[in-house]
Scaffold this motif. Structure first.
Motif, PDB file in Angstrom:
ATOM      1  N   LEU A  64       9.730  -1.381   6.822  1.00 11.03           N
ATOM      2  CA  LEU A  64       8.455  -1.669   6.163  1.00 11.03           C
ATOM      3  C   LEU A  64       7.635  -2.690   6.958  1.00 11.03           C
ATOM      4  O   LEU A  64       6.414  -2.576   7.060  1.00 11.03           O
ATOM      5  N   LYS A 122       3.862  -2.349   8.598  1.00  7.87           N
ATOM      6  CA  LYS A 122       2.751  -3.290   8.361  1.00  7.87           C
ATOM      7  C   LYS A 122       2.209  -3.852   9.673  1.00  7.87           C
ATOM      8  O   LYS A 122       1.004  -4.031   9.820  1.00  7.87           O
ATOM      9  N   TYR A 164       9.108  -9.381   6.933  1.00  5.91           N
ATOM     10  CA  TYR A 164       8.254  -8.526   6.110  1.00  5.91           C
ATOM     11  C   TYR A 164       7.091  -9.332   5.525  1.00  5.91           C
ATOM     12  O   TYR A 164       5.948  -8.871   5.529  1.00  5.91           O
ATOM     13  N   THR A 216       3.485  -8.935  -2.153  1.00  5.67           N
ATOM     14  CA  THR A 216       4.530  -8.906  -1.132  1.00  5.67           C
ATOM     15  C   THR A 216       5.898  -9.103  -1.764  1.00  5.67           C
ATOM     16  O   THR A 216       6.836  -8.349  -1.494  1.00  5.67           O
ATOM     17  N   ASP A 222       7.060  -6.112  -3.706  1.00 10.79           N
ATOM     18  CA  ASP A 222       7.638  -5.095  -2.815  1.00 10.79           C
ATOM     19  C   ASP A 222       9.077  -5.432  -2.459  1.00 10.79           C
ATOM     20  O   ASP A 222       9.951  -4.568  -2.480  1.00 10.79           O
TER      21      ASP A 222
END
Length: 184
Positions: A62, A66, A131, A19, A22
């Motif tokens: 993003l 998810k 995120y 994570t 990213d």
């Protein structure tokens, strides 16, 4: 203690590293721009440009992806769909909408108000948090789906129903097996 606990911790640790990798990948070009402005002595200008809002919008997009992945992973997890839809709405309302408004306002204005220098970093921090939450939720639901399939009695098992007597009854998606004489 059983063997599942260390594997679960290792999986969680791997997901955390993935994570944040990213997030760092998304933020890297903006870091380069910030370092160039720092070199030129114009670091404050970074806070007055739409760069941080662009990064926040990318991370919000993003995150929504998810959350949707977590939503469509398994139909049996429908009891969680209101929570996931809440997080999608929160991401749109708290990050994506304000980021787009800030981008358009900054680019369309000659004089940028000073509060933008405080709002954009806060927006980026919220985007990073959402995120991270989205990845965690998606991975938990995906792992829950595959663990159920592996155990043969969970939510993800749709191919066979095993009874106490040991016989296997076809499930709703069980297709007949091909014999060795079939072409293909």
């Amino acid at each position: 203690m059983n063997d599942k606990h260390p594997r679960s911790e290792q999986f969680s640790l791997s997901m955390m590293y993935g994570t944040y990798a990213d997030i760092l990948f998304v933020l890297f070009p903006f870091l380069v721009l910030g370092m160039q402005r720092l070199w030129d002595g114009r670091l404050y200008e970074t806070l007055m440009r739409p760069d941080l809002s662009i990064a926040a919008a990318i991370l919000a997009g993003l995150a929504i992806g998810k959350f949707v992945l977590g939503l469509v992973t398994n139909r049996d997890l429908g009891r969680y769909k209101e929570r996931i839809v809440f997080f999608i709405a929160l991401t749109l309302f708290a990050v994506l909408g304000p980021a787009i408004i800030l981008m358009l306002s900054i680019l369309g204005s000659n004089q940028v108000p000073g509060f933008v220098a405080f709002v954009q970093p806060i927006l980026l921090i919220i985007a990073i948090s959402l995120y991270s939450t989205a990845v965690s939720i998606s991975n938990i639901l995906t792992r829950f789906d595959t663990e159920g399939a592996d155990s043969g009695a969970g939510y993800g098992d749709a191919t066979a129903d095993t009874h106490h007597s040991g016989d296997v009854r076809p499930g709703p998606l069980d297709l007949p097996r091909r014999s060795g004489n079939d072409p293909l």
